[in-house]
Design a protein around this motif. Structure first.
Motif, short mmCIF file in Angstrom:
data_model
loop_
_atom_site.label_atom_id
_atom_site.label_comp_id
_atom_site.label_asym_id
_atom_site.label_seq_id
_atom_site.Cartn_x
_atom_site.Cartn_y
_atom_site.Cartn_z
N HIS A 270 -84.58 -10.46 34.93
CA HIS A 270 -83.28 -11.12 35.14
C HIS A 270 -82.12 -10.18 34.84
O HIS A 270 -81.12 -10.15 35.57
CB HIS A 270 -83.21 -12.37 34.24
N MET A 271 -82.26 -9.38 33.79
CA MET A 271 -81.19 -8.47 33.40
C MET A 271 -81.13 -7.22 34.28
O MET A 271 -80.16 -6.45 34.20
CB MET A 271 -81.35 -8.07 31.93
N GLN A 272 -82.13 -7.04 35.14
CA GLN A 272 -82.13 -5.89 36.04
C GLN A 272 -81.74 -6.27 37.47
O GLN A 272 -81.77 -5.42 38.36
CB GLN A 272 -83.53 -5.25 36.08
N ILE A 273 -81.34 -7.51 37.68
CA ILE A 273 -81.11 -8.01 39.04
C ILE A 273 -80.07 -7.18 39.80
O ILE A 273 -80.26 -6.84 40.97
CB ILE A 273 -80.72 -9.51 39.01
N HIS A 274 -78.98 -6.82 39.14
CA HIS A 274 -77.92 -6.07 39.83
C HIS A 274 -78.37 -4.63 40.12
O HIS A 274 -77.99 -4.05 41.15
CB HIS A 274 -76.63 -6.09 39.02
#
Length: 285
Positions: A270-274
């Motif tokens: 989730h924290m790597q989505i961008h």
């Protein structure tokens, strides 16, 4: 249509009222039996975490779909997302101690950024909020929280470390409180008071279910302008396989030992989505 600020306030008032109702419910906060799979309160908390809790992260599927132009790039992004989830699960299996430390660090950053989005907070204030949300159960109910940690990684957190965390917690509380008073974020302040109150009154797993679902999860849905008609399919599509996997694995492992590694893996992705979107945009034409 309600403005975003009004939605934030309504959400916070709802959160506080619900918290006060939970506070007067009769049960023993230190009873380890509450973690039994048939305990009603445990089941309620589990349902909340597996729906609203992980559901807000399921909107990553929508973000990928809406931000990439062609089918090839979209499925490449989904593939990378899945690979990150699987690698994170592998990391937990190899080193649960390192993984739970990493989970706490990620939670501090993520909770602060997501929970306070739409409000005027500096990075140090966001980190302070994230630190409090990540450590309230440990500081205010260390015995029961250590029982969960023991189940997860086989060791307990030393009281010296808890004391050091308590000092940081106090400074974090002062930093956030000053900003809340200065900017007149009174409903947010009531949410913080409610979370601290319940940290003393209810079992850590129930506290986590309450916070993760009704504050963090709902706030993230509001941040992403959640629409029941448009976004429920995304939540069902991404959350349902996770829930099915939990049910299957639960025949061989305790649900606590399943939930937190899963949340760890999903949080990493989730924290790597961008970064995934940026990488795919460069690599795939």
């Amino acid at each position: 249509m309600l403005s975003l600020n009004k939605k934030f306030i309504i959400h916070q008032i709802f959160f506080v009222i619900l918290g006060l109702i939970i506070a007067i419910l009769p049960y023993e906060k230190d009873n380890i039996a509450i973690l039994g799979s048939m305990n009603k309160l445990f089941l309620v908390s589990l349902i909340l975490i597996s729906t609203i809790g992980i559901g807000h992260g399921a909107l990553d599927g929508k973000i990928i779909w809406n931000n990439l132009k062609n089918i090839k790039s979209k499925f490449y992004a989904y593939f990378l997302y899945l690979i990150i989830v699987l690698l994170a699960i592998l990391l937990w299996l190899i080193s649960p101690v390192f993984s739970i430390m990493l989970l706490i660090i990620m939670s501090i950053v993520h909770f602060g950024d997501s929970d306070l989005k739409g409000f005027e907070f500096k990075n140090i204030e966001k980190l302070s909020w994230g630190f409090m949300m990540s450590t309230i159960p440990l500081i205010l109910n260390s015995e029961s929280t250590n029982e969960i940690i023991l189940m997860l990684i086989g060791i307990e957190i030393d009281q010296t470390i808890i004391f050091i965390f308590s000092i940081f917690f106090l400074f974090s509380l002062i930093i956030v409180s000053v900003k809340i008073i200065k900017n007149q974020y009174y409903s947010l302040g009531l949410c913080l008071i409610t979370l601290i109150l319940l940290g003393n009154l209810i079992h850590p797993f129930l506290w986590f279910g309450y916070y993760f679902s009704f504050y963090h999860g709902l706030k993230a849905l509001i941040n992403n302008q959640f629409s029941i008609k448009k976004d429920i399919p995304w939540i069902i599509f991404f959350s349902f396989p996770v829930i099915i996997l939990w049910v299957l694995i639960n025949q061989h492992m305790g649900i606590i030992e399943i939930i937190f590694p899963t949340l760890f893996a999903l949080t990493v992705a989730h924290m790597q989505i961008h970064k995934i979107l940026k990488l795919v945009t460069k690599k795939v034409v």
